[in-house]
Design an enzyme around this catalytic site. Structure first.
Site: not given
Ligand code: AMP
Length: 187
Positions: A13, A127, A144
């Site tokens: 993403k 990663r 996750r």
């Molecule tokens: P990502 O970089 O999108 O994988 O996000 C990393 C971490 O940030 C996630 O595992 C959550 O702990 C937190 N996070 C990111 N976006 C959200 C969201 N929309 N709602 C809740 N937690 C989020």
């Protein structure tokens, strides 16, 4: 162009979101990246979210929704935006509907990167070595995925029902996947 990019952890993403946003000349807004920079800068928000992120759990909806509402109110989103990693829960999706309605705008597309589970775990372990993200250890990665399946995956059906979902095979080289995305969006 107002769009979301969705997909399980490790689907690419962030990488693809940035490239697509660049292509369309719109800001890429990643809630995960915003949280990570707050953690790095040890802000109040960073202190609240760091332990949650390290466990692979979700930051509370109220915190996340406020952050996105503020960000989408900024003038640089006038030509559009790409949201990466938001919404992640049904309440967040409902909140996004409210935010957009207030701004008098609507989504044009929801991009979904499709990649199988085993490939993803391997990608994430790689990663973890390269980027050293605090939430890229095996236990957190597993959590996750569980959170994604339980909380986020149901949103795909919601956007499919609205006719917004654009599914793209996320397997392959970065440029290959990017070309697929651009072709799918042009359709
Ligand atoms: P990502 O970089 O999108 O994988 O996000 C990393 C971490 O940030 C996630 O595992 C959550 O702990 C937190 N996070 C990111 N976006 C959200 C969201 N929309 N709602 C809740 N937690 C989020």
């Amino acid at each position: 162009m107002r769009m979301l990019i969705m997909g399980p952890p490790g689907a690419g993403k962030g990488t693809q979101g940035k490239k697509v946003a660049e292509e369309f000349g719109i800001p890429e807004i990643s809630t995960g990246a915003i949280f990570r920079s707050n953690v790095a800068e040890k802000t109040e928000l960073g202190k609240v979210v760091s332990a949650i992120m390290e466990k692979g759990e979700l930051v509370p909806d109220s915190v996340t929704v406020d952050l996105v509402a503020d960000r989408l109110a900024k003038p640089d989103t006038a030509p559009g935006f790409l949201l990466d990693g938001f919404p992640r829960t049904v309440p967040q999706a409902e909140a996004l509907d409210g935010i957009l309605a207030k701004l008098g705008i609507a989504l044009d597309a929801v991009l979904s990167l499709v990649v199988d589970g085993e490939t993803l775990v391997q990608r994430m372990m790689k990663r973890a070595e390269i980027e050293g993200r605090a939430d890229d250890n095996e236990e957190t990665i597993r959590r996750r995925f569980e959170v994604y399946t339980a909380e986020t995956e149901p949103l795909l059906a919601l956007y499919r029902d609205r006719g917004l979902l654009v599914e793209v095979d996320g397997l392959g080289a970065v440029d290959e996947v990017h070309a697929r995305i651009v072709a799918a969006l042009k359709k």
